[in-house]
Design a protein around this motif. Structure first.
Motif, short mmCIF file in Angstrom:
data_model
loop_
_atom_site.label_atom_id
_atom_site.label_comp_id
_atom_site.label_asym_id
_atom_site.label_seq_id
_atom_site.Cartn_x
_atom_site.Cartn_y
_atom_site.Cartn_z
N PRO A 154 42.98 36.66 40.30
CA PRO A 154 42.05 36.58 41.52
C PRO A 154 40.92 37.81 41.59
O PRO A 154 39.76 37.49 42.19
N ALA A 155 41.13 39.01 41.13
CA ALA A 155 40.25 40.05 41.54
C ALA A 155 39.17 39.96 40.43
O ALA A 155 38.06 40.32 40.88
N ALA A 156 39.13 39.25 39.40
CA ALA A 156 38.24 39.03 38.66
C ALA A 156 37.57 37.71 38.63
O ALA A 156 36.60 36.95 37.96
N LEU A 200 34.56 35.72 36.39
CA LEU A 200 34.93 34.81 35.71
C LEU A 200 34.74 33.23 36.00
O LEU A 200 35.18 32.43 35.82
N GLY A 201 33.88 33.38 37.25
CA GLY A 201 33.73 32.01 38.14
C GLY A 201 32.96 30.80 37.28
O GLY A 201 33.33 29.98 38.00
N ALA A 206 29.74 32.39 32.33
CA ALA A 206 29.98 33.88 32.93
C ALA A 206 31.25 34.32 31.99
O ALA A 206 31.34 35.48 31.74
N ARG A 207 32.06 33.35 31.84
CA ARG A 207 33.28 33.63 31.13
C ARG A 207 32.97 33.94 29.62
O ARG A 207 33.40 34.91 29.17
N GLU A 208 32.23 33.28 29.15
CA GLU A 208 31.95 33.60 27.81
C GLU A 208 31.17 34.82 27.58
O GLU A 208 31.45 35.48 26.60
N ALA A 209 30.27 35.13 28.55
CA ALA A 209 29.60 36.23 28.43
C ALA A 209 30.52 37.47 28.61
O ALA A 209 30.45 38.60 27.87
N ALA A 210 31.53 37.41 29.58
CA ALA A 210 32.38 38.38 29.68
C ALA A 210 33.45 38.55 28.40
O ALA A 210 33.43 39.70 27.87
N ALA A 211 33.62 37.72 27.82
CA ALA A 211 34.51 37.68 26.54
C ALA A 211 33.72 38.22 25.52
O ALA A 211 34.32 39.13 24.89
#
Ligand SMILES: NC(=O)c1ccc[n+]([C@@H]2O[C@H](COP(=O)([O-])OP(=O)(O)OC[C@H]3O[C@@H](n4cnc5c(N)ncnc54)[C@H](OP(=O)(O)O)[C@@H]3O)[C@@H](O)[C@H]2O)c1
Length: 246
Positions: A182-184, A188-189, A193-198
């Motif tokens: 939940p903190a992230a 990762l919403g 955004a998830r792909e960019a973070a990865a």
């Protein structure tokens, strides 16, 4: 000495992962949160559940007092309280910065203090593991507040480890990159955004809290008996290597 562990932030993503792995390794647990309903949702009627805020001295004293009243003497601490406040330095509000310090650094200070105080009173060795962040180890845009708070946690770990080594109390930290908790959630919403973070990580992908929990449980166990004053990175190489960009 009975294997009793205190898990703070136990309703959170990492806290639940650590509690699950400790329980599976035979530890008796004290689990804490500011929210009793979330604790009950996560654990049913298992474990000693204590509602308290670790970011105050009164809250951490309450935890150790209630534990003592139930004849629980924790010899291990997994402090999983914290948050991620992102934003450029010049835009961060005073209240967001104070909340970041309170959740990450002040809670670590008071919780560790109460835990080692109880161990000293009982004349017992023990082990604690706190949670830093890759952001404390390498400059990362918009992470100024959390980097400052977590760098404080790392200093606390080394200082306290030195103070209590002679009494057999070990104190370490882990420093994760992004984990799916939940903190992230904001970071990762969405799928893009998830792909960019990865893509930020040399080992691509997003870590799970269970992967970090495994290391934390090891640090608290007898296998970690010779380890103290360390900050162990588990950040997919983020803070230490720079692969060739193709
Ligand atoms: N997830 C990541 O990507 C990531 C990356 C680097 C470091 N970390 C660190 O990992 C640790 C575990 O976090 P998590 O990922 O499991 O997040 P989480 O699911 O949000 O859990 C953190 C818990 O900390 C407690 N907390 C938050 N703000 C607080 C405050 N102001 N005062 C007191 N308690 C507060 C909350 O507990 P209650 O509301 O139940 O009291 C919350 O459940 C934290 O130290 C975090 O900084 C996480």
């Amino acid at each position: 000495m009975e294997k009793v562990a205190l898990v703070t932030g136990a309703a959170g993503g990492l806290g639940q992962a650590v509690a699950g792995k400790l329980a599976a390794s035979g530890w008796k647990l004290i689990v804490t949160s500011r929210d009793g309903e979330r604790l009950a949702q996560a654990y049913g009627d298992s474990h000693l559940q204590i509602v308290a805020d670790c970011s105050s001295v009164a809250g951490t004293r309450l935890i150790l007092d209630v534990a003592k009243a139930h004849q629980f003497q924790p010899v291990a601490l997994a402090h999983c309280v914290g948050n991620i406040r992102l934003g450029a330095l010049h835009r961060m509000s005073e209240s967001d910065f104070m909340d970041c310090l309170s959740a990450n650094l002040i809670s670590a200070f008071h919780t560790l203090s109460a835990f080692v105080g109880a161990l000293k009173d009982a004349n017992t060795p023990g082990a604690a593991v706190l949670v830093s962040s890759a952001a404390a180890r390498i400059g990362t845009p918009n992470h100024e507040a959390v980097a400052a708070a977590k760098a404080g946690v790392e200093g606390l770990v080394r200082g306290a480890a030195a103070t209590y080594a002679s009494t057999g109390i070990r104190i370490n930290a882990v420093a994760p990159g992004i984990m799916d908790t939940p903190a992230a959630a904001r970071i990762l919403g969405s799928a893009p955004a998830r792909e960019a973070a990865a893509r930020q990580y040399p080992l691509p992908g997003i870590a799970t809290p269970e992967q970090l929990a495994e290391l934390m449980v090891w640090l608290l166990s007898e296998s970690g008996a010779r380890v103290t004053g360390q900050v162990w990175s588990m950040d997919s190489g983020f803070s230490s290597i720079r692969p060739l960009v193709k």
